[in-house]
Design an enzyme around this catalytic site. Structure first.
Site, PDB file in Angstrom:
ATOM      1  N   ARG A 175      -3.325   6.618 -13.804  1.00 20.63           N
ATOM      2  CA  ARG A 175      -3.012   6.473 -15.219  1.00 20.63           C
ATOM      3  C   ARG A 175      -3.094   7.860 -15.863  1.00 20.63           C
ATOM      4  O   ARG A 175      -3.957   8.677 -15.498  1.00 20.63           O
ATOM      5  CB  ARG A 175      -4.006   5.540 -15.927  1.00 20.63           C
ATOM      6  CG  ARG A 175      -3.807   4.066 -15.647  1.00 20.63           C
ATOM      7  CD  ARG A 175      -2.535   3.521 -16.320  1.00 20.63           C
ATOM      8  NE  ARG A 175      -2.374   2.090 -16.109  1.00 20.63           N
ATOM      9  CZ  ARG A 175      -1.628   1.542 -15.143  1.00 20.63           C
ATOM     10  NH1 ARG A 175      -0.985   2.292 -14.276  1.00 20.63           N
ATOM     11  NH2 ARG A 175      -1.511   0.233 -15.063  1.00 20.63           N
TER      12      ARG A 175
ATOM     13  N   HIS B 209       6.735   6.988 -14.440  1.00 21.29           N
ATOM     14  CA  HIS B 209       5.919   5.824 -14.058  1.00 21.29           C
ATOM     15  C   HIS B 209       6.733   4.827 -13.219  1.00 21.29           C
ATOM     16  O   HIS B 209       6.939   3.682 -13.637  1.00 21.29           O
ATOM     17  CB  HIS B 209       5.343   5.143 -15.310  1.00 21.29           C
ATOM     18  CG  HIS B 209       4.135   4.296 -15.009  1.00 21.29           C
ATOM     19  ND1 HIS B 209       3.129   4.088 -15.934  1.00 21.29           N
ATOM     20  CD2 HIS B 209       3.777   3.597 -13.903  1.00 21.29           C
ATOM     21  CE1 HIS B 209       2.212   3.292 -15.401  1.00 21.29           C
ATOM     22  NE2 HIS B 209       2.581   2.983 -14.168  1.00 21.29           N
ATOM     23  N   ILE B 210       7.149   5.293 -12.037  1.00 23.50           N
ATOM     24  CA  ILE B 210       8.009   4.448 -11.188  1.00 23.50           C
ATOM     25  C   ILE B 210       7.335   4.094  -9.855  1.00 23.50           C
ATOM     26  O   ILE B 210       8.017   3.742  -8.889  1.00 23.50           O
ATOM     27  CB  ILE B 210       9.380   5.122 -10.924  1.00 23.50           C
ATOM     28  CG1 ILE B 210       9.203   6.560 -10.390  1.00 23.50           C
ATOM     29  CG2 ILE B 210      10.228   5.121 -12.185  1.00 23.50           C
ATOM     30  CD1 ILE B 210      10.509   7.200  -9.903  1.00 23.50           C
TER      31      ILE B 210
ATOM     32  N   SER C 110       5.771   1.542  -8.621  1.00 23.56           N
ATOM     33  CA  SER C 110       6.048   0.233  -8.001  1.00 23.56           C
ATOM     34  C   SER C 110       7.523  -0.147  -8.088  1.00 23.56           C
ATOM     35  O   SER C 110       7.890  -1.278  -7.784  1.00 23.56           O
ATOM     36  CB  SER C 110       5.195  -0.850  -8.677  1.00 23.56           C
ATOM     37  OG  SER C 110       5.561  -0.985 -10.040  1.00 23.56           O
TER      38      SER C 110
ATOM     39  N   GLU D 205       3.329   7.645 -22.739  1.00 22.83           N
ATOM     40  CA  GLU D 205       4.523   7.296 -21.962  1.00 22.83           C
ATOM     41  C   GLU D 205       5.505   6.631 -22.912  1.00 22.83           C
ATOM     42  O   GLU D 205       5.111   5.662 -23.568  1.00 22.83           O
ATOM     43  CB  GLU D 205       4.163   6.360 -20.807  1.00 22.83           C
ATOM     44  CG  GLU D 205       3.323   7.074 -19.763  1.00 22.83           C
ATOM     45  CD  GLU D 205       2.992   6.231 -18.541  1.00 22.83           C
ATOM     46  OE1 GLU D 205       3.420   5.055 -18.495  1.00 22.83           O
ATOM     47  OE2 GLU D 205       2.312   6.743 -17.644  1.00 22.83           O
TER      48      GLU D 205
HETATM   49  P1  NDP Z   1      -8.239  -0.604  -6.487  1.00 21.10           P
HETATM   50  O1  NDP Z   1      -9.136  -1.362  -7.389  1.00 21.10           O
HETATM   51  O2  NDP Z   1      -8.031  -1.084  -5.101  1.00 21.10           O
HETATM   52  O3  NDP Z   1      -8.693   0.914  -6.397  1.00 21.10           O
HETATM   53  C1  NDP Z   1      -9.215   1.582  -7.489  1.00 21.10           C
HETATM   54  C2  NDP Z   1     -10.139   2.641  -6.971  1.00 21.10           C
HETATM   55  O4  NDP Z   1     -10.644   3.355  -8.100  1.00 21.10           O
HETATM   56  C3  NDP Z   1     -11.356   2.084  -6.224  1.00 21.10           C
HETATM   57  O5  NDP Z   1     -11.365   2.612  -4.921  1.00 21.10           O
HETATM   58  C4  NDP Z   1     -12.532   2.604  -7.016  1.00 21.10           C
HETATM   59  O6  NDP Z   1     -13.544   3.121  -6.173  1.00 21.10           O
HETATM   60  C5  NDP Z   1     -11.926   3.783  -7.744  1.00 21.10           C
HETATM   61  N1  NDP Z   1     -12.777   4.161  -8.865  1.00 21.10           N
HETATM   62  C6  NDP Z   1     -13.272   3.394  -9.852  1.00 21.10           C
HETATM   63  N2  NDP Z   1     -14.083   4.109 -10.638  1.00 21.10           N
HETATM   64  C7  NDP Z   1     -14.087   5.355 -10.117  1.00 21.10           C
HETATM   65  C8  NDP Z   1     -14.729   6.553 -10.473  1.00 21.10           C
HETATM   66  N3  NDP Z   1     -15.551   6.596 -11.534  1.00 21.10           N
HETATM   67  N4  NDP Z   1     -14.496   7.664  -9.728  1.00 21.10           N
HETATM   68  C9  NDP Z   1     -13.673   7.620  -8.663  1.00 21.10           C
HETATM   69  N5  NDP Z   1     -13.043   6.497  -8.265  1.00 21.10           N
HETATM   70  C10 NDP Z   1     -13.254   5.387  -8.993  1.00 21.10           C
HETATM   71  O7  NDP Z   1      -6.836  -0.519  -7.252  1.00 21.10           O
HETATM   72  P2  NDP Z   1      -5.397  -0.139  -6.677  1.00 21.10           P
HETATM   73  O8  NDP Z   1      -5.565   0.858  -5.596  1.00 21.10           O
HETATM   74  O9  NDP Z   1      -4.644  -1.368  -6.405  1.00 21.10           O
HETATM   75  O10 NDP Z   1      -4.767   0.566  -7.976  1.00 21.10           O
HETATM   76  C11 NDP Z   1      -5.351   1.726  -8.503  1.00 21.10           C
HETATM   77  C12 NDP Z   1      -4.701   2.123  -9.808  1.00 21.10           C
HETATM   78  O11 NDP Z   1      -3.407   2.648  -9.566  1.00 21.10           O
HETATM   79  C13 NDP Z   1      -4.455   0.981 -10.791  1.00 21.10           C
HETATM   80  O12 NDP Z   1      -5.619   0.698 -11.530  1.00 21.10           O
HETATM   81  C14 NDP Z   1      -3.354   1.535 -11.658  1.00 21.10           C
HETATM   82  O13 NDP Z   1      -3.908   2.212 -12.757  1.00 21.10           O
HETATM   83  C15 NDP Z   1      -2.653   2.541 -10.760  1.00 21.10           C
HETATM   84  N6  NDP Z   1      -1.304   2.123 -10.394  1.00 21.10           N
HETATM   85  C16 NDP Z   1      -0.256   2.930 -10.730  1.00 21.10           C
HETATM   86  C17 NDP Z   1       1.020   2.615 -10.348  1.00 21.10           C
HETATM   87  C18 NDP Z   1       2.163   3.491 -10.705  1.00 21.10           C
HETATM   88  O14 NDP Z   1       3.257   2.976 -10.911  1.00 21.10           O
HETATM   89  N7  NDP Z   1       1.985   4.792 -10.772  1.00 21.10           N
HETATM   90  C19 NDP Z   1       1.317   1.390  -9.597  1.00 21.10           C
HETATM   91  C20 NDP Z   1       0.138   0.612  -9.287  1.00 21.10           C
HETATM   92  C21 NDP Z   1      -1.106   0.988  -9.679  1.00 21.10           C
HETATM   93  P3  NDP Z   1     -14.933   2.347  -6.055  1.00 21.10           P
HETATM   94  O15 NDP Z   1     -14.587   1.098  -5.321  1.00 21.10           O
HETATM   95  O16 NDP Z   1     -15.801   3.288  -5.305  1.00 21.10           O
HETATM   96  O17 NDP Z   1     -15.389   2.098  -7.455  1.00 21.10           O
HETATM   97  C1  DGY Z   2       0.482  -1.144 -12.313  1.00 18.50           C
HETATM   98  O1  DGY Z   2       0.812  -2.194 -11.751  1.00 18.50           O
HETATM   99  O2  DGY Z   2      -0.649  -0.954 -12.776  1.00 18.50           O
HETATM  100  C2  DGY Z   2       1.502  -0.039 -12.369  1.00 18.50           C
HETATM  101  O3  DGY Z   2       1.153   0.992 -13.170  1.00 18.50           O
HETATM  102  C3  DGY Z   2       2.899  -0.484 -12.550  1.00 18.50           C
HETATM  103  O4  DGY Z   2       3.286  -1.222 -11.441  1.00 18.50           O
END
Ligand code: NDP
Ligand code: DGY
Length: 332
Positions: A249, A297-298, A300, A278
């Site tokens: 994000r 922001h693409i 997915s 955005e």
């Molecule tokens: P997960 O919940 O699987 O992973 C999130 C990770 O964030 C966890 O490993 C967690 O680690 C970590 N985290 C939380 N707090 C902290 C911290 N303080 N410092 C470091 N790491 C931390 O989610 P996803 O992998 O499925 O998705 C992650 C993010 O990606 C989403 O929340 C979204 O914002 C973003 N996203 C963006 C997309 C895009 O289009 N660019 C598409 C999809 C998602 P821990 O378990 O150790 O807390």
């Molecule tokens: C999400 O799902 O959080 C992404 O940012 C868009 O797919």
């Protein structure tokens, strides 16, 4: 459970892929007798229309661009029982308020992991190997001949990669990067992960990750702890030759500090799939830098992934309306 014969009102804040719309239309008659009202546009629903549309709704299907806060929940009123977001990220939802009101939440984890990891790798390679600059030079006549030091960048082979947030997407990125010949895979977060062994991941303090990595990828969720995490102090600990990539994000990054770090050669380059705000205004200073690659922001955005997200979001909504299991319910 809903009362038989009584129409349940649902508000959908955007035109979504047909996979989800089909499910909702069918539900309008067969499954739970809901009356779907749709903001039938590619563009976000204006706030006033969101506040109007949600009035009296039992279900809300929203997107990451819709801020669901006290004002929206108040406008919806006491009947709202489920919020289904077409995203895995849920930082746009005021979970404290939602929880207080006993509203269930559905989201779309897992189904977008591969697409987002793939895009992140593409962004990393584009940034490190300067693809947008190269394409531009071909078009503008800057390509005069093959030159030994022209458009050189950084390669993954033998490198150290640092991932901040080795969750679903972070892990999928790591798996895709290892075959490029990455030597060490570091990660930081709140807790060490047993599954990190699959990529020989080393759980290290953030400062170690920053000073030792050649590529740093942010894939954590946006929380009060990660907001503004990548600031002046963060960039000052990175190598001058390191490449920074963010596909989580925008608010995890202090963009003014990133701009200074890129401009002053504190770090080599940055690739961003997410920004604040955005869309990023076209006159934003980051867009003046050759060593900054910005995507809209693409992560997915593959046809099939968006279709599956839409299907899942619709089924989450129906589960919540019917008071049954939701395929992906957020536990909070
Ligand atoms: P997960 O919940 O699987 O992973 C999130 C990770 O964030 C966890 O490993 C967690 O680690 C970590 N985290 C939380 N707090 C902290 C911290 N303080 N410092 C470091 N790491 C931390 O989610 P996803 O992998 O499925 O998705 C992650 C993010 O990606 C989403 O929340 C979204 O914002 C973003 N996203 C963006 C997309 C895009 O289009 N660019 C598409 C999809 C998602 P821990 O378990 O150790 O807390
Ligand atoms: C999400 O799902 O959080 C992404 O940012 C868009 O797919």
């Amino acid at each position: 459970m809903h009362t038989v014969g009584k129409l349940m009102k649902v508000f959908v804040t955007r035109r979504i892929p047909q996979e989800g719309m089909k499910i909702l239309s069918a539900a309008g008659t067969a499954v739970c007798m809901c009356e779907v009202s749709l903001w039938d546009s590619e563009e976000p629903v204006p706030r006033t229309e969101l506040l109007k549309g949600v009035q009296g709704a039992q279900g809300l299907l929203c997107l990451l661009s819709d801020k669901i806060d006290t004002e929206v929940l108040d406008a919806a009123g006491p009947n709202l029982k489920v919020i289904s977001t077409l995203s895995v990220g849920f930082d746009h939802l005021d979970l404290d308020e939602i929880k207080k009101r006993g509203i269930r939440v559905g989201y779309t984890p897992d189904v977008l992991t591969d697409a987002t990891a793939e895009l992140t790798v593409a962004l990393l390679l584009s940034t490190a190997r300067r693809l947008p600059e190269g394409v531009e030079e071909v078009k503008n006549g800057g390509w005069s001949s093959w030159k030994p030091l022209w458009l050189c960048g950084y390669g993954l082979s033998g490198s150290t990669v640092g991932i901040i947030g080795l969750g679903r997407i972070g892990m999928a990125i790591a798996k895709r990067l290892m075959p490029f010949g990455v030597k060490r895979l570091l990660y930081s977060g709140r807790t060490a992960k047993a599954y990190a062994a699959e990529v020989n991941g080393e759980f290290v303090p953030l400062d170690t990750l920053l000073s030792e990595s050649d590529f740093i990828i942010v894939s954590c969720s946006l929380t009060p702890e990660t907001q503004g995490l990548c600031d002046k102090a963060f960039f000052s600990k990175m190598k001058n030759t390191a490449v920074f990539v963010n596909s989580s994000r925008g608010a995890v990054v202090n963009q003014e500090d990133l701009y200074q770090a890129l401009k002053n050669g504190q770090i080599a380059a940055a690739g961003l799939d997410v920004t604040t705000p955005e869309p990023l205004p076209t006159n934003h200073p980051l867009l003046t830098l050759k060593n900054c690659v910005v995507l809209p922001h693409i992560g997915s955005a593959t046809y099939s992934t968006r279709g599956i997200m839409s299907d899942l979001a619709a089924r989450n909504l129906l589960g919540g309306l019917q008071g049954t299991d939701m395929p992906s319910e957020l536990k909070f």
